[in-house]
Design a protein around this motif. Structure first.
Motif, PDB file in Angstrom:
ATOM      1  N   LEU A 188     -13.505  25.020  14.493  1.00  0.00           N
ATOM      2  CA  LEU A 188     -13.836  23.719  13.940  1.00  0.00           C
ATOM      3  C   LEU A 188     -14.647  23.867  12.670  1.00  0.00           C
ATOM      4  O   LEU A 188     -15.523  24.720  12.563  1.00  0.00           O
ATOM      5  N   SER A 189     -14.361  23.024  11.673  1.00  0.00           N
ATOM      6  CA  SER A 189     -15.122  23.042  10.435  1.00  0.00           C
ATOM      7  C   SER A 189     -16.463  22.384  10.648  1.00  0.00           C
ATOM      8  O   SER A 189     -16.657  21.602  11.579  1.00  0.00           O
ATOM      9  N   SER A 190     -17.397  22.661   9.728  1.00  0.00           N
ATOM     10  CA  SER A 190     -18.737  22.096   9.846  1.00  0.00           C
ATOM     11  C   SER A 190     -18.739  20.578   9.790  1.00  0.00           C
ATOM     12  O   SER A 190     -19.439  19.926  10.573  1.00  0.00           O
ATOM     13  N   PRO A 191     -17.957  19.940   8.851  1.00  0.00           N
ATOM     14  CA  PRO A 191     -17.938  18.477   8.850  1.00  0.00           C
ATOM     15  C   PRO A 191     -17.469  17.889  10.166  1.00  0.00           C
ATOM     16  O   PRO A 191     -17.978  16.861  10.629  1.00  0.00           O
ATOM     17  N   CYS A 192     -16.473  18.554  10.798  1.00  0.00           N
ATOM     18  CA  CYS A 192     -15.970  18.062  12.088  1.00  0.00           C
ATOM     19  C   CYS A 192     -17.043  18.160  13.159  1.00  0.00           C
ATOM     20  O   CYS A 192     -17.232  17.239  13.956  1.00  0.00           O
ATOM     21  N   VAL A 193     -17.765  19.291  13.160  1.00  0.00           N
ATOM     22  CA  VAL A 193     -18.847  19.482  14.128  1.00  0.00           C
ATOM     23  C   VAL A 193     -19.953  18.469  13.895  1.00  0.00           C
ATOM     24  O   VAL A 193     -20.527  17.919  14.833  1.00  0.00           O
ATOM     25  N   MET A 194     -20.266  18.194  12.627  1.00  0.00           N
ATOM     26  CA  MET A 194     -21.309  17.230  12.298  1.00  0.00           C
ATOM     27  C   MET A 194     -20.930  15.833  12.788  1.00  0.00           C
ATOM     28  O   MET A 194     -21.764  15.091  13.298  1.00  0.00           O
ATOM     29  N   THR A 195     -19.645  15.483  12.616  1.00  0.00           N
ATOM     30  CA  THR A 195     -19.180  14.178  13.087  1.00  0.00           C
ATOM     31  C   THR A 195     -19.321  14.070  14.601  1.00  0.00           C
ATOM     32  O   THR A 195     -19.761  13.046  15.132  1.00  0.00           O
ATOM     33  N   CYS A 196     -18.949  15.150  15.296  1.00  0.00           N
ATOM     34  CA  CYS A 196     -19.083  15.167  16.756  1.00  0.00           C
ATOM     35  C   CYS A 196     -20.540  15.064  17.170  1.00  0.00           C
ATOM     36  O   CYS A 196     -20.879  14.408  18.161  1.00  0.00           O
ATOM     37  N   SER A 197     -21.410  15.716  16.388  1.00  0.00           N
ATOM     38  CA  SER A 197     -22.839  15.687  16.692  1.00  0.00           C
ATOM     39  C   SER A 197     -23.397  14.280  16.541  1.00  0.00           C
ATOM     40  O   SER A 197     -24.191  13.824  17.365  1.00  0.00           O
ATOM     41  N   ARG A 198     -22.976  13.581  15.488  1.00  0.00           N
ATOM     42  CA  ARG A 198     -23.439  12.210  15.274  1.00  0.00           C
ATOM     43  C   ARG A 198     -22.908  11.272  16.355  1.00  0.00           C
ATOM     44  O   ARG A 198     -23.623  10.373  16.814  1.00  0.00           O
ATOM     45  N   THR A 199     -21.650  11.485  16.737  1.00  0.00           N
ATOM     46  CA  THR A 199     -21.077  10.682  17.818  1.00  0.00           C
ATOM     47  C   THR A 199     -21.828  10.909  19.120  1.00  0.00           C
ATOM     48  O   THR A 199     -22.110   9.973  19.874  1.00  0.00           O
ATOM     49  N   CYS A 200     -22.189  12.177  19.368  1.00  0.00           N
ATOM     50  CA  CYS A 200     -22.954  12.514  20.563  1.00  0.00           C
ATOM     51  C   CYS A 200     -24.315  11.833  20.545  1.00  0.00           C
ATOM     52  O   CYS A 200     -24.786  11.337  21.579  1.00  0.00           O
ATOM     53  N   SER A 201     -24.941  11.775  19.364  1.00  0.00           N
ATOM     54  CA  SER A 201     -26.241  11.109  19.243  1.00  0.00           C
ATOM     55  C   SER A 201     -26.132   9.620  19.559  1.00  0.00           C
ATOM     56  O   SER A 201     -27.004   9.044  20.228  1.00  0.00           O
ATOM     57  N   CYS A 202     -25.061   9.001  19.081  1.00  0.00           N
ATOM     58  CA  CYS A 202     -24.857   7.574  19.360  1.00  0.00           C
ATOM     59  C   CYS A 202     -24.694   7.328  20.853  1.00  0.00           C
ATOM     60  O   CYS A 202     -25.271   6.393  21.410  1.00  0.00           O
ATOM     61  N   ILE A 203     -23.890   8.184  21.503  1.00  0.00           N
ATOM     62  CA  ILE A 203     -23.648   8.036  22.938  1.00  0.00           C
ATOM     63  C   ILE A 203     -24.922   8.276  23.732  1.00  0.00           C
ATOM     64  O   ILE A 203     -25.250   7.531  24.660  1.00  0.00           O
ATOM     65  N   LEU A 204     -25.668   9.332  23.355  1.00  0.00           N
ATOM     66  CA  LEU A 204     -26.915   9.638  24.055  1.00  0.00           C
ATOM     67  C   LEU A 204     -27.948   8.537  23.853  1.00  0.00           C
ATOM     68  O   LEU A 204     -28.684   8.182  24.779  1.00  0.00           O
ATOM     69  N   GLY A 205     -28.008   7.996  22.638  1.00  0.00           N
ATOM     70  CA  GLY A 205     -28.938   6.890  22.381  1.00  0.00           C
ATOM     71  C   GLY A 205     -28.623   5.678  23.226  1.00  0.00           C
ATOM     72  O   GLY A 205     -29.516   5.052  23.797  1.00  0.00           O
ATOM     73  N   LEU A 206     -27.327   5.361  23.323  1.00  0.00           N
ATOM     74  CA  LEU A 206     -26.906   4.231  24.151  1.00  0.00           C
ATOM     75  C   LEU A 206     -27.200   4.491  25.623  1.00  0.00           C
ATOM     76  O   LEU A 206     -27.679   3.607  26.341  1.00  0.00           O
ATOM     77  N   GLY A 207     -26.933   5.736  26.071  1.00  0.00           N
ATOM     78  CA  GLY A 207     -27.191   6.086  27.462  1.00  0.00           C
ATOM     79  C   GLY A 207     -28.667   6.040  27.814  1.00  0.00           C
ATOM     80  O   GLY A 207     -29.053   5.502  28.866  1.00  0.00           O
ATOM     81  N   LEU A 208     -29.503   6.572  26.926  1.00  0.00           N
ATOM     82  CA  LEU A 208     -30.944   6.560  27.164  1.00  0.00           C
ATOM     83  C   LEU A 208     -31.490   5.129  27.156  1.00  0.00           C
ATOM     84  O   LEU A 208     -32.353   4.774  27.969  1.00  0.00           O
ATOM     85  N   GLY A 209     -30.983   4.319  26.233  1.00  0.00           N
ATOM     86  CA  GLY A 209     -31.434   2.932  26.168  1.00  0.00           C
ATOM     87  C   GLY A 209     -31.082   2.158  27.423  1.00  0.00           C
ATOM     88  O   GLY A 209     -31.896   1.392  27.947  1.00  0.00           O
TER      89      GLY A 209
END
Length: 210
Positions: free
Chosen positions: A2-23
């Motif tokens: 995986l390229s770095s931009p793809c990994v970064m996108t996945c990381s940001r998506t993961c942050s959104c999901i984790l933020g929603l889950g924690l909230g």
């Protein structure tokens, strides 16, 4: 690979999901703690000051609730790159991630410890005590702690025979503090995942730069 931009996108998506889950978990924790203040949905116990110290401490409200919710908001904003996080450098983002993780970790940990202690000590209820002249009187307290009944969680026969008021005090106490314990444990797990996700995001940012 995986390229770095793809990994970064996945990381940001993961942050959104984790933020929603924690909230969501934080709102549930706050709700459960509020329910614990009204045994059997009766507000008179709260008005009379007959609520246990673990519920009155409100760790599900300000610990697993407010502190985790604040952290969840920061994590979600980092995922969406809104507001002041849009121009952050990787190191600044990592620092923000560590602060938000630390805040959520502290809040969830306080809630977890309080819930575990509450389950160990048992509910606050009215029970009979024997005096020196063999007469029986009743008082409010922690009978499973004071009477050294350490295995009350496994002996359901004690649940209705010792606590006289509120009705089904042990079931109410054990049920909701068990839920609160599980919620705080889930929050701790999501915080660990967020920290790992943030570290991978920082690593990929440096890889993309160099």
């Amino acid at each position: 690979m995986l390229s770095s931009p793809c990994v970064m996108t996945c990381s940001r998506t993961c942050s959104c999901i984790l933020g929603l889950g924690l909230g969501t978990a934080a709102l549930f924790a706050a709700g459960i703690n509020i329910v614990l203040l009204f045994p059997n949905w009766d507000r008179t116990y709260l008005l009379r000051g007959l609520i246990g110290k673990h519920a009155m401490l409100g760790s599900g409200l300000w610990g697993g609730g407010l502190m985790v919710l604040t952290s969840a908001t920061l994590i979600s904003m980092m995922g969406w790159r809104h507001c002041c996080f849009s121009e952050n450098t990787p190191c600044q983002s990592m620092l923000t991630a560590m602060l938000s993780s630390g805040l959520a970790l502290l809040g969830a940990l306080i809630c977890f410890i309080t819930s575990g202690t509450a389950l160990r000590d048992g509910p606050f209820c009215m029970f009979y005590v024997s005096s020196f002249n063999q007469t029986r009187a009743w008082k409010y307290g922690y009978p499973f702690k004071d009477l050294n009944s350490r295995n009350y969680l496994y002996d359901h026969l004690l649940w209705n025979s010792i606590c006289l008021d509120p009705p089904k005090a042990v079931v109410w106490h054990v049920s909701f503090f068990s839920i609160l314990l599980c919620i705080s444990l889930l929050q701790l797990l999501m915080v660990v995942i967020h920290f790992i996700n943030s570290f991978l995001s920082l690593f990929c940012s440096f890889c993309e730069k160099y």
